[in-house]
Every structure is written in C-alpha cells, then in structure tokens.
Write a protein that holds these residues in place. Structure first.
Motif: not given
Ligand SMILES: [Zn+2]
Ligand SMILES: [Zn+2]
Length: 839
Positions: A269-273, A278-280, A297-307
């Motif tokens: 809903k947040l990214v609709a339109g 598409r990226e999110v 896992d604490a050691a996992v490489e953190k990744e993310g995308v802004p909405t």
C-alpha cells in the motif's frame, strides 16, 4: 560349568523373560510404588545401530534397577511411525510407507529383544495404525473445539526438498530439521495450534521441572522468549496506525528511521503507484526467499531500501522515514521496528551504510557522547538526554517511569511479548493422520464428529505419494468428496495431514492400556482415565536433547490443553528428564569424530557386535564408555575389553561354585574373619554402597561398573583365602552378580540360577550394605620420641607408611614434645610403632 557362551545364554533368558511376562506391568500395587520409565520411541525409518542403543540400554538399566528396588515399573515401547522421517526413508528405499514401516518395526523389535531390553509389549503403539490415529485426530478436535486450532493464509516455512510446510521449531539454523535443505517462505493456507496462548504457563511451569536438565529448561525459556516492553503507537502520515514493540522505550527520542519486515502487509500500500514501487517490491521478493534464521543472525550483512513514505514518532511528533530492511522479521513484535542507531548495533550498522542520522539519547554517567564520534552503538546504562520531560531519567532502571509516562500521554502501553509463534501443524504430505475437517460451501469448516473417526487415509496404491508441493490426498477425488457432517450436502475433506509431532504428544497415555484392554473397550476411548491417573506423570523420561523445543515443548502444551479440557489430571507429563550424550565414531569419510550415522559411514551394527561378543558385552561397553550424559567415542578394538571382564566374572563364579554351594551369604560383623576374608567382606559392602550411590544419585554407570571391577579384583587377590571362607565368597559373588544385573542381565540371570536360586534375579532384590561394615578398621599406634613413649595416634589399618608418618608428625602432643627440636629421622613400623629421633 562350561565356558561363557553368550549366544546360548542370551537366547535362553530372552525366551524366559518373554514366557514369564517378566516386564508386564500390572499396576496393582500402591501408587507410591509405581515407576513409569519411558524411553523416547523411535522412528521406524531404518534399523538401529549401536549409537541408538545407548538410550534404550540406559532405560533398561533404570527399569531393572527400579524393579530390584521393589518398584512396580512400567517400561513400554512403540513406533513413531507417521510423518516425514518414515515417509522420506520409504521414498528413498522405493517402498510404500506402510510396507517400509512394517518391515522396520519387525526388524527393530527383534533388535530390542536381542539387546535384552525389557518392555511390556502388550502396550505397544504404532502411531500410523488407524486405531491409534483415530485418537490423534480426536486431540485435534479437542483443540479445535477450544478455539486452539485455526486455519490461516500465511507465509510459512517451506522445505523445498520435503515439499511441505514446516513449524518454526523444525527449522534449525535456517534448515529443514529432517533433510537439511534450506527452508524458504511460502504463502499457504495452513492449520495452526495456538501454543502462544499457553506461552506464559509453559514458561511458568518450567519451575516445576526440577529434575530436568538445566540446558533443556533454558532452551525452552529462550524459545518462548518472554520480554517485557512497550507497545508504542506510531502512525502513518494519513493516520494509519503502525504500532511497534520495544523493550527500550527509553530510547524512543533517538528514533531516526523505521525498519519494516519485507513481509509487512502495509508495504504494498505504501509504495503503490510510487516511483519506488518496483524497486521495493523486488527487494521484498528477494529477501523473502532468504532463510529467516540467516536474516536474524547478528552477523548478516544489513540491507534495505527506502519506501519514500514516513511515519510520525508520537513522543516527538517528528517525521520518521520508513525503510524495508532484511533484518526486520515479521515474527518479532509487529514486523515494524523502530530504529535507534545510537543505541542498537544493527540499526547503527544500517544507518552508517545508508547515511541515516544518528542521535544520542542515552549518555553514560558523567560523559557526553557525540553522534558523529561514536564507533558503535552505546547499549549500556546511562541517563536519558534530549528526551523532553524525561531527560535526566536514569536508564534502563528508570524504564518503568518511561512506561508510566507513555501510558499517561496515550502514546503506548506496557505489554509482554513472546518470541514463540503459533505451531504450524498441517503438512502437504501423504504419510500422516488426515486433519478431521470437512470444508462445506454452506457451513464452512466442519469438524468430523468423534464417532466418525478415524478419517482413514486412502490406500497408498490409490495415491501418488511422493511429494509435489500440494497434498497428494487432494488428487484422490473419491476420498476428497464427502458429505458435510452438519448439513449433509456435498463437501470436501481437508487434504493436509497432521505433523507427526502431534502423534507423539500423547503416546505415553496410550501405553497405560494394554492391547487387550483397548480391544475390549471397542477402542471407544484414547486411554483409560484411572490407568492414566495411576501411571502418570512419567517418573523418568529418557531421550535426546534435540527434542528440547520440539517434542518436549509440544507435549507439555498438549498435556496442558488435555488437562484444561478435563481429560487428564496432571499439569506436567514428565517429572524427570535425562538426555543422553551421543555415541560418536571416527568417520572414514571425513576422518573426524562424528555422531554415528549412515551418512557419515561410521555406523556399527549391533548384530555384528552381538555375533562376535554377545549382547551383554555390547551393553557393558556402551555403559562403561563414559558418563551417559556426555558424548562418547565408540572404539571397535576396545569392545573386547568388556568381553574379557565378563569372561573373568564367569570364571570367578565357576571357580568358587563348588565352595559356595552349601554356604549361606555371610551375615556376621567381620570379627570372626581372617584378614583376607575380612577385606573381601568389607570390599563387598563398600562396592554395594558405591554402585547404589552412583546409580541412585547421578547415573554414573561407568564408575559403578568400575567399582564392581575392583570387587572382582579383590576377590582374585584374596586367592585361596576366600575359598576357606565360603560364606564370604557367597556374599561377595551374589552381590557382584546382583550389582551387575541391570548392566548385563543375561549373564547374571544365568549365574544366579547356577548359585542354586530360582529365576528371576530381578525378584531377588537389590543388595543392601551395612555402613559399619564399610568402615575401615582403625589402629592405635604408640609414638616414641627419642625412645620414650610420648603419644598415641589413631590411623586406618591399611594406612600407608607415609600417611602414618604424616599423622605422627601432625599430632599436637608430638609437636609439643618436640618443641621446635630438629627431626632427624622417623622410623615407622607398620601397624606397630613410630619412633621419632630428634635433636
Ligand atoms: Zn526437508
Ligand atoms: Zn454443510
């Protein structure tokens, strides 16, 4: 007597126990005499190796020991035959599951018999037989009726290899507990049990389980994962609530962004339109395929995308950007996590990576941290700063104050959060009990009435059972099409089956009835309440620690539900738990010491060991190899040592057989015995004390066996002297045989009979020791200083020269007489005199 021949002896006693119903539990004696000894029942998915043997042998030692102590022992066995373990093995071996199970049950039963483990086979259960799973389905209905079973469309753990949904508990380090494939997530309508509703009681009642290993209790407590915190009402800019859970509400003023789990329902809903849509969505799709365990896992490489969207922090009124992050999990809290980079390391790493602001709101006492200077999150105690009215509040001790403030302002509320999730119980597989539900277009989900149970599986020949990702039962239309139990209209059966974990939640209740009793009742009840009240709870449960947050947790839950529904009268099913260590062996494939398993190529077949040395030797070796709760290494060439000891026991009994034939076991106080005979008499009492103590208090079977070995040595050392004291010889030999019985039952039955007793030795009882007979004799020794009698000391009769010397010099009276004079020489005449020469 002839030479020790285990083959003949073992077959003879196995037949004898069977013919005489030695292990039949009748349950007619007062309840305080009962002892329910339960060993986890096996998956009949192959044959047993010597590593498997360990816990059954331990169980048998306990059973026999308790019987000798006069207990009314229930020791049953059965087959955990439904479910993935058996079905996967059947497919691998290209057999129908029912055939595969039947063949293995026959083979394993024979293996149990040849180990000499005693079970009351009249109580045998097989979870895949319709008369049993009728009642597994009934338990499902009990939960359903109480609102504890529900169906929900949800993302669930999915094993791509087993092609079925899995419970969270079955995903170990991100992998399928059964086959080791990496688990993924899949959206499916699935059945769940509301175990979360029992989270608090499952946690609280751990305190009743004092006789459980601390490790298992801790594992369960961690799995339930209770944490106290606050639910804080963040909102989207349009007012849509976005609540979060935090254990650190004191850091709320430091929130600089918000992380959403990729599964969060609001994201679409947040990214609709929007340009970010598409990226999110692509990011979410990619992360959702990763195993949840790896993501947390604490050691996992953190990744993310802004909405691109924001929410409002209720305490500061600030706009907070919303991100989707791989380390945010839907299972934790609400799936939305407030991010405080200054005071949470994962948020810190994420903020650094994406250039997000960092704001320090907890200052160490007497210091002032700057956001642009810190190298890692500050997670220790401190004082709240830049936090409005609450600045200056010490924390985390002041968290209750913060909570009260939040509640007063209407920003949030105190709440308790549990890590445990509802238990996913449905499987898209053939080999399980069908879920007793009918789907009717008019009435919805309708439970199958109890009198219509069991809902039987269609025959395997009608089903293509290797898994394809949807239940194979769905393809058998003749089976699926049925009538609605409520309205009589056309309806469809539920096609998923129940996980085998439910089958094993109640098997110990079924054991309380014999097969004859079950038949006589017309199989009209799952168990007999009076028998359950007599035998339950289980006094001793024995099994592997790998079941800590699976079987052992599920079973506690189901028993609590049955108790609430009035079907049983106990809160906890297993009073004491023992988790044995594993038998390991060097793997020829890896060269390393590994748990015995087919895949490692380091399996030892009990058949070969029994053929070469006898079952008693295998039992003795298994018990002698180390403390039973620890892992131990199996060494093929060391097994012969156990056999040599048994040969020695046999010869000793043989040598003295004629001497002791007419004698009664010595019952005097030792005063009339010659020194050598007296030593054996004393050693006998000491050995009984030691073995009893080792079994009773710590299950140190290895040291108990070592103690009997010492007694055998002592008898050997006494030589001819013991032959001249036939009563002592008889006492020692009979004690030896009785003490060894739980460990090596066949040999000891044979010798007991050879001593002229009626079998079984189990009826002879456990030998008793006399504390005063255990005490070593003491001697009084005169001490001379420079030839003059000055003192007397008391020492054990067998004290060494060195011990006597030390005792003499340590005597207060001697020190006084010496008054600092130099000791030149100490002459010890053992058992007689000490002379000290001093100047
Ligand atoms: Zn699997
Ligand atoms: Zn209907």
């Amino acid at each position: 007597m002839d030479a020790y021949d285990p083959k003949t002896i073992e077959a003879k006693w196995q037949a004898w126990w069977e013919a005489h119903g030695t292990f039949r539990a009748e349950g007619r004696r007062p309840r305080d005499k009962k002892f329910y000894c339960l060993t986890m029942f096996p998956y009949p998915s192959g044959t047993l190796h010597v590593g498997h043997g360990r816990n059954y042998i331990i169980g048998d030692v306990v059973t026999r020991y308790k019987m000798m102590r006069g207990a009314e022992v229930l020791s049953p066995m059965g087959w955990d035959a439904f479910g993935l373990p058996a079905e996967n093995a059947a497919i691998k071996n290209q057999k129908l599951p029912a055939t595969w199970v039947r063949e293995n049950v026959a083979r394993m039963k024979d293996q149990f018999r040849r180990w000499g483990v005693g079970y009351d086979w009249r109580r045998e259960v097989n979870t895949s037989s319709p008369d049993y799973y009728k009642w597994t389905q009934w338990i499902f209905l009990v939960l359903h009726e109480r609102g504890l079973a529900y169906r929900k469309h949800a993302p669930v753990n999915w094993c791509p290899s087993c092609r079925t949904g899995l419970a969270n508990e079955e995903v170990v380090d991100g992998r399928c507990e059964r086959c080791g494939a990496e688990a993924t997530l899949k959206d499916l309508p699935q059945w769940f049990f509301r175990i979360t509703e029992y989270a608090e009681r499952l946690l609280e009642d751990l305190s009743l389980l004092e006789k459980w290993p601390e490790t298992v209790r801790t594992m369960q407590a961690n799995w339930i994962g209770r944490s106290e915190g606050a639910r804080v009402e963040f909102r989207l800019e349009d007012g849509t609530p976005l609540p979060i859970f935090t254990t650190r509400p004191d850091t709320l003023w430091g929130v600089t962004f918000m992380s959403l789990a990729p599964e969060h329902p609001l994201i679409a809903k947040l990214v609709a339109g929007s340009e970010r849509e598409r990226e999110v969505l692509a990011f979410c799709e990619r992360v959702r395929r990763q195993p949840a365990a790896a993501r947390s896992d604490a050691a996992v490489e953190k990744e993310g995308v802004p909405t691109g969207a924001c929410c409002i922090n209720p305490v500061s009124g600030e706009r907070v950007p919303l991100w989707v992050a791989n380390y945010a999990l839907m299972e934790y809290g609400t799936g939305a996590v407030m991010a405080v980079p200054a005071h949470d390391q994962r948020d810190f790493e994420f903020a650094k990576k994406y250039g997000l602001p960092i704001r320090v709101v907890i200052q160490p006492q007497g210091k002032s941290l700057r956001a642009d200077e810190i190298q890692e999150a500050y997670v220790e105690a401190g004082v709240m700063a830049d936090s409005g009215d609450l600045s200056g509040t010490p924390t985390p001790s002041g968290i209750p104050e913060v909570m009260a403030h939040l509640e007063k302002q209407g920003w949030g509320a105190r709440t308790v959060h549990y890590r445990i999730r509802d238990w996913l119980i449905s499987r898209q597989r053939y080999w399980g009990a069908p879920i007793p539900i009918v789907h009717c277009a008019k009435c919805g989900e309708v439970p199958v009435p109890v009198e219509k149970l069991p809902v039987e599986l269609p025959p395997e020949t009608a089903v293509e059972f290797p898994p394809r990702g949807e239940s194979p039962l769905a393809k058998v239309s003749a089976w699926v099409n049925t009538k609605c139990p409520a309205c009589g209209g056309a309806a469809n059966r539920e096609t998923d089956t129940l996980a085998q974990w439910l089958c094993s939640c109640w098997y110990f209740l079924r054991y309380t009835m014999t097969d004859e009793e079950r038949r006589a009742s017309g199989n009209a009840k799952p168990f007999d309440r009076a028998a359950v009240d007599y035998w339950m709870p289980v006094d001793q449960y024995i099994g592997g620690v790998e079941h800590a947050v699976l079987h052992l947790l599920y079973t506690r839950f189901i028993c609590k539900v049955l108790c609430d529904a009035g079907h049983v009268g106990f809160r906890e099913p297993f009073q004491a738990l023992f988790t044995q260590g594993m038998i390991c062996k060097q793997s020829p494939r890896t060269g390393k010491l590994e748990k015995m398993s087919k895949s490692k190529g380091n399996v030892v077949s009990p058949d070969a060991v029994i053929e070469a040395y006898g079952a008693d030797t295998q039992r003795l070796y298994t018990l002698f190899v180390g403390p039973p709760q620890k892992d131990a290494e199996w060494q093929d060439d060391a097994v012969v040592g156990a056999r040599r000891f048994l040969d020695r026991v046999w010869r000793l009994a043989d040598e003295h057989g004629a001497t002791v034939a007419g004698a009664e076991p010595y019952a005097g106080n030792g005063a009339d015995l010659a020194p050598e005979a007296k030593a054996v008499w004393r050693k006998t009492h000491q050995t009984i004390r030691k073995v009893t103590d080792d079994i009773e208090h710590s299950w140190q079977f290895n040291t108990a066996i070592a103690a009997v070995m010492e007694l055998v040595n002592a008898m050997g050392a006494a030589g001819e002297a013991i032959a001249e004291a036939p009563a002592v010889a008889r006492l020692a030999l009979e004690a030896m045989v009785r003490l060894l019985h739980p460990f090596v039952p066949h040999l000891t039955e044979e010798l007991w009979q050879a001593f002229g007793h009626e079998p079984s030795i189990l009826a002879a009882g456990w030998p008793l020791f006399d504390e005063s007979a255990c005490a070593e004799d003491v001697l009084e020794i005169p001490i001379q200083v420079n030839g003059k009698l000055r003192a007397r000391i008391t020492v054990p009769a067998d004290a060494s020269e060195e011990a006597v010397r030390t005792a003499a010099l340590g005597s207060e009276r001697v020190k006084e007489v010496l008054a600092g004079a130099q000791v030149r020489k100490v002459i010890v005449i053992p058992g007689r005199l000490v002379n000290i020469v001093a100047k």
